[in-house]
Write a protein that holds these residues in place. Structure first.
Motif, PDB file in Angstrom:
ATOM      1  N   LEU A 282      -6.277  -2.374  -4.359  1.00 22.06           N
ATOM      2  CA  LEU A 282      -4.634  -2.191  -3.694  1.00 22.06           C
ATOM      3  C   LEU A 282      -4.939  -0.854  -3.841  1.00 22.06           C
ATOM      4  O   LEU A 282      -4.332  -0.905  -2.734  1.00 22.06           O
ATOM      5  N   GLY A 283      -6.142   0.194  -3.627  1.00 25.17           N
ATOM      6  CA  GLY A 283      -6.387   0.964  -3.281  1.00 25.17           C
ATOM      7  C   GLY A 283      -6.910   1.166  -1.981  1.00 25.17           C
ATOM      8  O   GLY A 283      -5.773   1.841  -1.658  1.00 25.17           O
ATOM      9  N   TYR A 284      -6.928   0.403  -1.520  1.00 25.13           N
ATOM     10  CA  TYR A 284      -7.456   0.456  -0.316  1.00 25.13           C
ATOM     11  C   TYR A 284      -6.650  -0.503   0.958  1.00 25.13           C
ATOM     12  O   TYR A 284      -6.726   0.325   1.392  1.00 25.13           O
ATOM     13  N   ALA A 285      -5.911  -1.092   0.449  1.00 29.57           N
ATOM     14  CA  ALA A 285      -4.888  -1.852   0.389  1.00 29.57           C
ATOM     15  C   ALA A 285      -3.888  -0.295   1.269  1.00 29.57           C
ATOM     16  O   ALA A 285      -2.895  -0.533   2.209  1.00 29.57           O
ATOM     17  N   ALA A 286      -3.742  -0.100   0.056  1.00 31.61           N
ATOM     18  CA  ALA A 286      -2.583   1.174  -0.032  1.00 31.61           C
ATOM     19  C   ALA A 286      -2.883   1.548   0.923  1.00 31.61           C
ATOM     20  O   ALA A 286      -2.094   2.458   1.956  1.00 31.61           O
ATOM     21  N   SER A 409       1.099   1.348  -6.157  1.00 36.55           N
ATOM     22  CA  SER A 409       2.140   0.127  -5.659  1.00 36.55           C
ATOM     23  C   SER A 409       3.646   0.365  -5.017  1.00 36.55           C
ATOM     24  O   SER A 409       3.662  -0.648  -4.485  1.00 36.55           O
ATOM     25  N   THR A 410       4.076   1.791  -5.141  1.00 34.70           N
ATOM     26  CA  THR A 410       5.099   2.217  -4.536  1.00 34.70           C
ATOM     27  C   THR A 410       4.848   1.809  -2.692  1.00 34.70           C
ATOM     28  O   THR A 410       6.103   1.375  -2.289  1.00 34.70           O
ATOM     29  N   ILE A 411       3.642   2.425  -2.553  1.00 30.34           N
ATOM     30  CA  ILE A 411       3.031   1.861  -1.076  1.00 30.34           C
ATOM     31  C   ILE A 411       3.039   0.635  -1.086  1.00 30.34           C
ATOM     32  O   ILE A 411       3.477   0.362   0.139  1.00 30.34           O
ATOM     33  N   LEU A 412       2.709  -0.570  -1.660  1.00 33.63           N
ATOM     34  CA  LEU A 412       2.474  -1.463  -1.276  1.00 33.63           C
ATOM     35  C   LEU A 412       3.395  -2.273  -1.363  1.00 33.63           C
ATOM     36  O   LEU A 412       4.523  -3.052  -0.297  1.00 33.63           O
ATOM     37  N   LEU A 413       4.783  -2.089  -2.537  1.00 29.68           N
ATOM     38  CA  LEU A 413       5.474  -2.791  -2.227  1.00 29.68           C
ATOM     39  C   LEU A 413       6.729  -2.713  -1.300  1.00 29.68           C
ATOM     40  O   LEU A 413       8.081  -3.139  -2.250  1.00 29.68           O
ATOM     41  N   HIS A 414       6.700  -1.288  -1.095  1.00 30.23           N
ATOM     42  CA  HIS A 414       7.540  -0.792  -0.519  1.00 30.23           C
ATOM     43  C   HIS A 414       7.869  -2.200   1.317  1.00 30.23           C
ATOM     44  O   HIS A 414       7.215  -1.947   1.643  1.00 30.23           O
ATOM     45  N   LYS A 415       9.005  -2.355   1.475  1.00 32.71           N
ATOM     46  CA  LYS A 415       9.453  -2.489   2.623  1.00 32.71           C
ATOM     47  C   LYS A 415      10.074  -2.135   3.990  1.00 32.71           C
ATOM     48  O   LYS A 415      10.568  -1.214   3.694  1.00 32.71           O
ATOM     49  N   LYS A 416       9.538  -1.670   4.792  1.00 33.54           N
ATOM     50  CA  LYS A 416      10.046  -0.412   6.403  1.00 33.54           C
ATOM     51  C   LYS A 416      11.437  -1.317   6.127  1.00 33.54           C
ATOM     52  O   LYS A 416      11.348  -2.705   6.721  1.00 33.54           O
ATOM     53  N   ARG A 417      12.340  -0.660   6.362  1.00 33.19           N
ATOM     54  CA  ARG A 417      13.668  -1.201   6.678  1.00 33.19           C
ATOM     55  C   ARG A 417      13.668  -0.352   8.087  1.00 33.19           C
ATOM     56  O   ARG A 417      13.224   0.911   8.482  1.00 33.19           O
ATOM     57  N   ASP A 418      14.508  -0.645   9.378  1.00 30.81           N
ATOM     58  CA  ASP A 418      14.980  -0.027  10.434  1.00 30.81           C
ATOM     59  C   ASP A 418      15.445   1.310  10.173  1.00 30.81           C
ATOM     60  O   ASP A 418      16.093   1.377   9.565  1.00 30.81           O
ATOM     61  N   GLY A 419      14.142   3.093  10.930  1.00 31.60           N
ATOM     62  CA  GLY A 419      14.295   4.058  10.760  1.00 31.60           C
ATOM     63  C   GLY A 419      13.807   4.246   9.844  1.00 31.60           C
ATOM     64  O   GLY A 419      14.063   5.674   9.660  1.00 31.60           O
ATOM     65  N   GLN A 420      12.736   3.772   8.837  1.00 26.65           N
ATOM     66  CA  GLN A 420      12.586   4.041   7.764  1.00 26.65           C
ATOM     67  C   GLN A 420      10.628   4.385   7.550  1.00 26.65           C
ATOM     68  O   GLN A 420      11.003   2.968   7.883  1.00 26.65           O
ATOM     69  N   ASN A 421      10.459   4.793   7.058  1.00 32.31           N
ATOM     70  CA  ASN A 421       9.079   5.561   7.020  1.00 32.31           C
ATOM     71  C   ASN A 421       8.235   4.958   6.099  1.00 32.31           C
ATOM     72  O   ASN A 421       9.754   4.580   5.037  1.00 32.31           O
ATOM     73  N   SER A 422       7.163   4.642   5.473  1.00 31.49           N
ATOM     74  CA  SER A 422       7.075   4.405   4.155  1.00 31.49           C
ATOM     75  C   SER A 422       7.274   5.093   3.389  1.00 31.49           C
ATOM     76  O   SER A 422       7.194   6.578   3.316  1.00 31.49           O
ATOM     77  N   PRO A 423       6.783   4.834   1.681  1.00 32.63           N
ATOM     78  CA  PRO A 423       6.619   5.773   0.678  1.00 32.63           C
ATOM     79  C   PRO A 423       5.905   6.654   1.125  1.00 32.63           C
ATOM     80  O   PRO A 423       4.712   6.700   0.519  1.00 32.63           O
TER      81      PRO A 423
END
Length: 438
Positions: A282-286, A409-423
């Motif tokens: 999970l860490g390496y994926a994030a 988990s916050t990074i991996l579960l976040h889905k990018k929306r238009d005009g939005q960067n990753s958490p």
């Protein structure tokens, strides 16, 4: 700075002054909770016991005495690779009080440098105001248990973190970029977690430099101390009991949680390996996702946290990577156009969870038990933590891993929306500043 400052956003004088005032307040809080000279060796300036182990290990090398056959004076095992004992030789050649003061000061400067570099990586201009704000932030960070514990015991965590952050925030083409990973791994083996990260993110030159440097430390130690090198790599490296009891509440790794939940029995090895593999994956994926988003600080911090959560034993003072994580969170709080209150709450929650609350509780219990006249902090601490039920120990051990799990988990579960960067990485202080630091 090769034009880096031309479009960077600056820290205002008001923010710098506020950070400095917050730092002074943090020092006052620390002194009120645990006086700087608190007995028995609990004050920030009253211990530095790990430095004694470093010096003793270096003296063993100088005197051609076995490094891992028995505890070294004043009674602790030398648990680092043999290359570390060679690096520590200068500390053994100077008076102990000079060594204590020197490592304490260098660690403080390293903390300041890490926070400065973190802000620069986020796009802030390197000027006087940032220098002052970094001083204030470093003083606030001293109230984190990991930072306080490192300074209290004269550990090397802050120094190693500083060189890694400096090295990996340089441009991909920087000369010998990655060497700090190899050097850090030669001194403290857990730094090898950065090698898979460099490979996963295809930073081939840095991965090569890190691998060659790591190999060089092993070869150098094998030439200088061949017997100690054989003993370490064939036996001592696997002997966790040399480091400390797995059930100690300051073993804040996954294994620490498991050891306390299963105590007095040992947890199943398969359970530990499964959870460690999952946490690392999970860490390496994030970290990979953060790297793909161009967040050259966040990915480094995540990998630093991996080095704390996966070892069989990771003391609370290993979690110094929470300090630059807080810089990322604070930056996002400042830069947020929406949900600023949520970012502020997240920042405060991480700071409180990572603060020196546990050691303060232990010191209060020591005073309650009348053990402030004990011959040293270890017997007093042992008596205090013996009052903890296993489930309380598991919670204490589990708080830093919970921070880690929440971040990845916050990074991996976040889905990018238009005009939005990753958490955890809304944007740099100036959207035009995208390149790593020189």
């Amino acid at each position: 700075m090769h034009g880096r400052d031309s479009g960077a956003s600056g820290i205002s004088a008001r923010w710098a002054a506020g950070a400095l005032l917050a730092g002074v307040a943090a020092l006052v809080v620390q002194a009120l909770l645990i006086p700087l000279r608190a007995a028995p060796q609990f004050g920030l300036l009253a211990n530095q016991s790990d430095l004694e182990i470093y010096r003793s290990g270096a003296l063993q090398v100088l005197h051609h005495a076995p490094l891992y056959a028995a505890p070294v004076p004043p009674g602790g095992w030398f648990t680092y690779p043999p290359f570390a004992a060679i690096v520590f030789v200068p500390l053994a050649l100077i008076p102990v009080d000079v060594a204590k003061l020197g490592v304490f000061i260098v660690s403080g400067v390293a903390l300041w440098a890490t926070l400065w570099r973190s802000c620069r990586a986020l796009g802030y201009r390197g000027d006087f105001n940032l220098a002052v704000a970094s001083i204030g932030s470093a003083l606030v960070a001293a109230d984190l248990e990991s930072v306080r514990g490192t300074l209290w015991q004269d550990q090397i965590n802050l120094i190693l973190m500083a060189i890694i952050v400096w090295d990996l925030t340089r441009p991909p083409t920087a000369r010998l970029r990655g060497w700090a990973i190899g050097l850090a791994a030669g001194v403290k083996l857990t730094a090898v977690v950065f090698l898979p990260y460099l490979v996963l993110t295809r930073q081939w030159r840095a991965a090569g430099s890190a691998t060659v440097t790591t190999a060089a430390t092993v070869i150098a130690a094998s030439v200088i101390t061949p017997a100690d090198s054989r003993e370490y790599w064939l036996h001592a490296v696997r002997d966790v009991d040399r480091i400390g009891p797995l059930t100690h509440p300051f073993n804040q790794s996954i294994n620490g949680v498991l050891a306390n939940l299963w105590a007095p029995s040992a947890p199943p090895t398969a359970v530990w390996l499964l959870l460690v593999a999952a946490a690392a994956a999970l860490g390496y994926a994030a970290a990979w996702k953060a790297h793909r988003a161009g967040q050259s600080l966040l990915d480094i911090v995540i990998v630093g946290l991996i080095a704390c959560v996966v070892p069989p034993l990771a003391w609370g003072h290993h979690w110094v990577w929470i300090a630059p994580l807080l810089i990322v969170l604070l930056h996002n709080t400042i830069q947020a156009h929406e949900h600023r209150a949520s970012w502020a709450v997240a920042t405060a929650a991480v700071f409180v969870a990572g603060s020196m609350w546990c050691i303060s509780w232990i010191y209060a219990e020591i005073k309650h038990l009348g053990l402030t006249t004990a011959p040293g902090y270890i017997p007093a601490m042992t008596s205090a933590v013996d009052q903890m039920p296993n489930w309380v120990r598991a919670i204490v051990c589990g708080i830093p891993p919970t921070i880690y799990l929440a971040v990845v988990s916050t990074i991996l579960l976040h889905k990018k929306r238009d005009g939005q960067n990753s958490p955890l990485s809304l944007r740099t202080a100036n959207s035009d500043v995208k390149n790593p630091l020189p």
